[in-house]
Scaffold this motif. Structure first.
Motif, PDB file in Angstrom:
ATOM      1  N   UNK A  90     -18.116  13.626 -11.278  1.00 54.84           N
ATOM      2  CA  UNK A  90     -17.323  13.745  -9.866  1.00 54.84           C
ATOM      3  C   UNK A  90     -16.525  14.646  -9.141  1.00 54.84           C
ATOM      4  N   UNK A  91     -15.403  15.309  -9.558  1.00 54.30           N
ATOM      5  CA  UNK A  91     -14.621  15.877  -9.436  1.00 54.30           C
ATOM      6  C   UNK A  91     -15.089  17.169  -9.182  1.00 54.30           C
ATOM      7  N   UNK A 107     -24.685  16.614  -3.984  1.00 54.57           N
ATOM      8  CA  UNK A 107     -24.352  15.955  -4.387  1.00 54.57           C
ATOM      9  C   UNK A 107     -24.123  14.180  -3.820  1.00 54.57           C
ATOM     10  N   UNK A 110     -23.585  10.666  -5.398  1.00 53.30           N
ATOM     11  CA  UNK A 110     -21.801   9.870  -4.903  1.00 53.30           C
ATOM     12  C   UNK A 110     -22.534   8.436  -4.948  1.00 53.30           C
ATOM     13  N   UNK A 170     -17.343  18.391  -7.232  1.00 49.72           N
ATOM     14  CA  UNK A 170     -17.045  18.586  -6.046  1.00 49.72           C
ATOM     15  C   UNK A 170     -16.530  20.117  -5.760  1.00 49.72           C
ATOM     16  N   UNK A 171     -15.333  20.303  -7.310  1.00 56.07           N
ATOM     17  CA  UNK A 171     -15.310  21.969  -7.157  1.00 56.07           C
ATOM     18  C   UNK A 171     -15.845  22.129  -7.157  1.00 56.07           C
ATOM     19  N   UNK A 215     -21.105   9.654 -12.573  1.00 59.15           N
ATOM     20  CA  UNK A 215     -19.610  10.903 -11.844  1.00 59.15           C
ATOM     21  C   UNK A 215     -18.407  10.016 -12.328  1.00 59.15           C
ATOM     22  N   UNK A 216     -18.033   8.895 -12.649  1.00 62.01           N
ATOM     23  CA  UNK A 216     -16.995   8.881 -13.193  1.00 62.01           C
ATOM     24  C   UNK A 216     -15.913   9.303 -14.261  1.00 62.01           C
ATOM     25  N   UNK A 231     -22.202   6.471  -9.550  1.00 64.82           N
ATOM     26  CA  UNK A 231     -21.399   6.376  -9.951  1.00 64.82           C
ATOM     27  C   UNK A 231     -20.484   6.548 -10.522  1.00 64.82           C
ATOM     28  N   UNK A 241     -17.376  23.350  -3.600  1.00 63.72           N
ATOM     29  CA  UNK A 241     -17.157  23.861  -2.617  1.00 63.72           C
ATOM     30  C   UNK A 241     -17.344  25.685  -2.551  1.00 63.72           C
ATOM     31  N   UNK A 288      -9.949  14.829 -20.217  1.00 63.19           N
ATOM     32  CA  UNK A 288      -8.607  14.055 -20.188  1.00 63.19           C
ATOM     33  C   UNK A 288      -8.669  14.175 -18.367  1.00 63.19           C
ATOM     34  N   UNK A 289      -8.667  13.507 -17.597  1.00 67.28           N
ATOM     35  CA  UNK A 289      -8.156  13.928 -15.875  1.00 67.28           C
ATOM     36  C   UNK A 289     -10.156  14.942 -15.601  1.00 67.28           C
ATOM     37  N   UNK A 290     -10.926  15.041 -15.785  1.00 71.44           N
ATOM     38  CA  UNK A 290     -11.618  16.050 -15.171  1.00 71.44           C
ATOM     39  C   UNK A 290     -13.069  15.522 -15.109  1.00 71.44           C
ATOM     40  N   UNK A 291     -12.698  14.588 -14.231  1.00 75.92           N
ATOM     41  CA  UNK A 291     -14.252  13.481 -14.377  1.00 75.92           C
ATOM     42  C   UNK A 291     -15.397  14.548 -13.603  1.00 75.92           C
ATOM     43  N   UNK A 349     -25.390   7.069  -5.915  1.00 83.98           N
ATOM     44  CA  UNK A 349     -26.162   6.333  -6.730  1.00 83.98           C
ATOM     45  C   UNK A 349     -26.186   6.373  -8.053  1.00 83.98           C
TER      46      UNK A 349
END
Lengths: 513, 102
Positions: free
Chosen positions: B66-67, B44, B48, B70-71, B55-56, B52, B74, B61-64, B50
Motif C-alpha cells: 500500500x505505501x 489505487x 484501498x 501510494x508513493x 495492501x497491508x 485491504x 505521487x 519490513x516497513x514497506x507495505x 477492496x
C-alpha cells in the motif's frame, strides 16, 4: 507525556510576531505598488514561474493538510495517506486542461473564461454563485479550524483568535492586494515545507535516516495493519466519489484558478503549476514521515488525549524531537498557514463580487477604473467581516465535512463548465448556466441527504443518499446537463466565436489585441 | 510586440489548418494524460477499498504494498506532468512561435 502546548509561550509568540511583522512589511511594500485593479487582482502579471509555484502551494496546503493529515496518520496509520494522495492528483489535471487556457483567455476570475464567447450576464451570475458557495464553505472550515487550533496552540480564546485572523488577513488583501497575498503565500509555503522537512529530518535521525526503519517501528509497536488501509474507506463507491471530488475539485477552486492570472504568459503558467506539483507532492511525502513519526515517538493515545481528532500530532512531535522552541516555531507556522489560505480565499470571493457581479453584471462591463478598484476593496472588507462572523457562528460545530463539500461544489459547479467552455464548440450560455447551477445545487442537496449530515450531525439511523461525498453523481450530472441543454439551445454566435477563442487560447491575448 | 490581425485566418488556409492541428494535438495529449492519471488514481482507490489485506502485505519490513503504491501514485503525477511540459516546451511552443510570426 507533559506538554507546554496550549499555554501562551515565548517561542511561539516570538515566531508568530516575526511572521506577522515580516508579512505586514511586505504588505506595506506591496501597497505602494497596488494602484489599479490589474495589480489588485493579478499582481500586475509580474510573478515568475517559481514564485507562482510556491504561491500555489501556499494557497493549497491548508492547516488541515498539515495538522489534519499528520494527525490522521498518527492515529490510524495508512488511512491518512489516502488524503495526501487524493489532494495531489488534481494538479496534473490543472496542468493539462486548465492553467494555460485560463491565462490566455481571462483577466481576473475563472468566469472570464466561461463567459468568453457566451452572454456575459447569465454566465457571470451562475459562476459567481458557484464561486461564493465554494469560498463560503471553505472559509467556514478554515475559520473554525483556525479558532480551535489557535486556542490549542497558544491558549488564546476562540473569538480573539478569529478576530486576529480576520484583521491581519484584511490588512494583507485590502492594502497589498494580490501582490501582498502572493508573497504571504510564498513565505508561508517556504516556512511550511521547510518546517516539515526539518521535523521529518529530526525524526529520521532517530531511525538512521531510513523511513522504512520508521515504518517498521510503527508496525512493530502498533501492529502490521497500520501500514495497510483501515476503516476510513469501506465502500468502493464512496472512495471513488471522494477521490473524484478531490481530484477535479482542485481544478475548480477559485483562489487557485485566480493565481494563473498573476504570471506574464501561458508558458509561465505551465511552469508554475509544474513547480507547484513538485512542492506539494514533496510536502505530502513528508506527511508520511511526520504521521508515522508521531505514532511511534509520541503515541496515538497521548495525541488523542490532547485533541480527539489528532490535530496536535505534528506540534507534539515537534516538541518531542526539538523541544519547546521548535514547538513554538511549528505552532507559528500552522497559524501562518491558516492566515495565508484565508487571505487567498477572501481575495477570490471579493473578485467574484466586484469583478463578476458589480462590474460585468450591474455595470454591463463599463465601470471606471477608480470605481472598480473601490468596489474591489469594499467587497474585501465585506468578505472579511462575513468570514469572522461565520467563524463565530459555527463555533463548536463539526465542520470537517465542509472541505469535502467545497471540493465537491468546485468539481461539480466550476470544473465541468470551465472544461466545456474551453474545449467544446457547441457549448451555449444556457448550457453553462444550467451546468453551474445544477452542479452547485445538486452537490448541496446530496450532501445534506448524505450520511455525513443525516447520520453524523442529525443523528438519524440512515440517510436517503448513500454516498458521503456526492462527486460521483454530481460531476457527471453537471457535464450531462451542460451537454443536453447546449444541444437543445443552439447559439450560433458562441460557436462562431469558438474559432477566435481557439486562436487566442494558443497564440496568446496579444493575438487579437 | 507585433499585433496580429483580430480575425481568424480564412477556413482551409495553411495557417488556419496548422492552428487546428495544433489544437487537436494539445487536446488529445491532455485528454490521454488526464485519463491516465484518473485511471491510476481510481485503480489505487479501488485497491484501498477492496484489497485491504493485499495492501497491508509487507514487501520488506516497513514497506507495505500500500505505501509503495501510494508513493508510486505521487511519482506518476510528477512523471505525467513532466511528459506534458516536455512536449509543450518543445513541439507546442515552437509551433506557436511559428504561427505567431505568420
Amino acid at each position: 507525556m507533559t506538554t507546554s502546548l496550549g499555554q501562551p509561550h515565548a517561542a511561539a509568540i516570538f515566531w508568530f510576531f516575526l511572521f506577522v511583522a515580516a508579512t505586514l512589511a511586505i504588505t506595506f511594500w506591496a501597497a505602494r505598488r497596488t494602484r489599479s485593479t490589474e495589480h489588485f487582482y493579478a499582481a500586475g502579471r509580474s510573478v515568475t514561474g517559481l514564485q507562482n509555484g510556491l504561491a500555489l502551494a501556499g494557497d493549497y496546503m491548508s492547516a488541515a493538510s498539515f495538522l489534519g493529515i499528520a494527525g490522521l496518520v498518527a492515529v490510524s496509520g495508512f488511512d491518512g495517506l489516502i488524503y495526501s494522495i487524493g489532494f495531489l492528483v488534481g494538479w496534473p489535471v490543472v496542468t493539462f486542461l486548465i492553467a494555460e487556457p485560463l491565462r490566455n483567455l481571462g483577466r481576473f476570475t475563472f468566469a472570464d473564461v466561461v463567459a468568453y464567447r457566451l452572454q456575459q450576464v447569465p454566465v457571470r451570475i451562475a459562476a459567481a454563485f458557484g464561486t461564493l458557495a465554494v469560498v463560503t464553505f471553505y472559509l467556514i472550515a478554515q475559520m473554525v479550524g483556525a479558532g480551535n487550533l489557535i486556542k490549542l496552540l497558544f491558549g488564546i480564546p476562540y473569538e480573539t483568535a478569529i478576530v486576529i485572523v480576520g484583521v491581519v488577513m484584511t490588512a494583507y488583501v485590502l492594502f497589498g492586494g494580490m501582490l501582498a497575498t502572493t508573497w504571504v503565500q510564498i513565505v508561508k509555503a517556504v516556512l511550511l515545507i521547510g518546517g516539515a522537512f526539518l521535523l521529518a529530518g529530526l525524526v529520521l535521525a532517530r531511525f538512521g535516516g531510513n523511513p522504512l526503519a520508521l515504518f517498521a517501528a510503527a508496525a512493530e509497536a502498533h501492529g502490521g495493519q497500520v501500514l495497510g488501509p483501515g476503516q476510513l474507506v469501506a465502500d468502493p463507491l464512496d472512495a471513488l466519489s471522494l477521490g473524484l471530488a478531490l481530484m477535479l475539485g482542485t481544478a475548480g477552486l477559485p483562489h487557485i484558478l485566480m493565481r494563473f492570472y498573476t504570471v506574464p504568459d501561458a508558458k509561465t503558467a505551465r511552469t508554475s503549476v509544474a513547480w507547484a506539483t513538485g512542492f506539494i507532492g514533496f510536502f505530502y511525502l513528508l506527511t508520511f514521515v511526520l504521521g508515522f513519526g508521531a505514532m511511534v515517538i509520541v503515541g496515538p493515545d497521548a495525541i488523542k488525549a490532547v485533541d480527539k481528532g489528532g490535530n496536535m500530532a505534528a506540534p507534539l512531535l515537534a516538541e518531542a524531537v526539538g523541544g519547546t522552541g521548535f514547538l513554538g516555531f511549528i505552532a507559528a507556522v500552522a497559524f501562518a498557514t491558516i492566515l495565508a489560505v484565508v487571505a487567498g480565499l477572501t481575495l477570490s470571493g471579493a473578485a467574484a463580487i466586484s469583478h463578476d457581479i458589480w462590474v460585468n453584471v450591474v455595470r454591463g462591463g463599463h465601470a471606471p477604473e477608480r470605481e472598480q478598484f473601490l468596489v474591489a476593496r469594499v467587497a474585501t472588507v465585506l468578505g472579511a467581516l462575513s468570514s469572522v462572523a461565520l467563524g463565530i457562528v459555527f463555533k463548536g460545530e463539526n465542520v470537517a465535512y465542509m472541505v469535502g463539500l467545497a471540493f465537491a461544489i468546485a468539481a461539480s459547479a466550476n470544473f465541468p463548465a470551465l472544461v466545456m467552455s474551453i474545449f467544446w464548440r457547441p457549448f451555449t450560455t444556457r448550457g453553462a448556466q444550467a451546468s453551474m447551477i445544477v452542479g452547485t445545487l445538486s452537490a448541496l442537496l446530496l450532501i445534506f441527504l448524505s450520511p455525513t449530515i443525516q447520520v453524523g450531525l442529525l443523528g438519524q439511523a440512515t440517510a436517503p443518499f448513500p454516498l458521503k461525498n456526492p462527486g460521483l453523481v454530481t460531476i457527471p450530472l453537471a457535464f450531462a446537463v451542460g451537454v443536453v441543454v447546449s444541444l437543445l439551445t443552439p447559439e450560433p454566435d458562441a460557436a462562431t466565436r469558438f474559432d477566435q477563442m481557439q486562436r487566442r487560447l494558443h497564440l496568446g491575448p496579444d493575438a487579437d489585441a | 510586440m507585433r499585433t496580429l490581425s483580430p480575425d481568424p485566418e480564412p477556413e482551409g488556409s495553411a495557417p488556419r489548418r496548422a492552428l487546428e492541428a495544433l489544437a487537436l494535438a494539445q487536446w488529445r495529449l491532455a485528454l490521454r494524460l488526464t485519463v491516465a492519471m484518473l485511471s491510476v488514481y481510481a485503480g489505487f482507490t479501488l485497491l484501498v477499498a477492496w484489497a485491504k489485506p493485499l495492501l497491508a502485505t509487507p514487501i520488506v519490513p516497513g514497506l507495505s504494498i500500500g505505501i509503495a503504491l501510494g508513493v508510486l501514485v505521487i511519482v506518476t503525477a510528477w512523471v505525467l506532468i513532466w511528459i506534458y511540459v516536455r512536449w509543450a516546451n518543445g513541439h507546442y511552443d515552437r509551433t506557436v512561435a511559428a504561427l505567431r510570426k505568420g
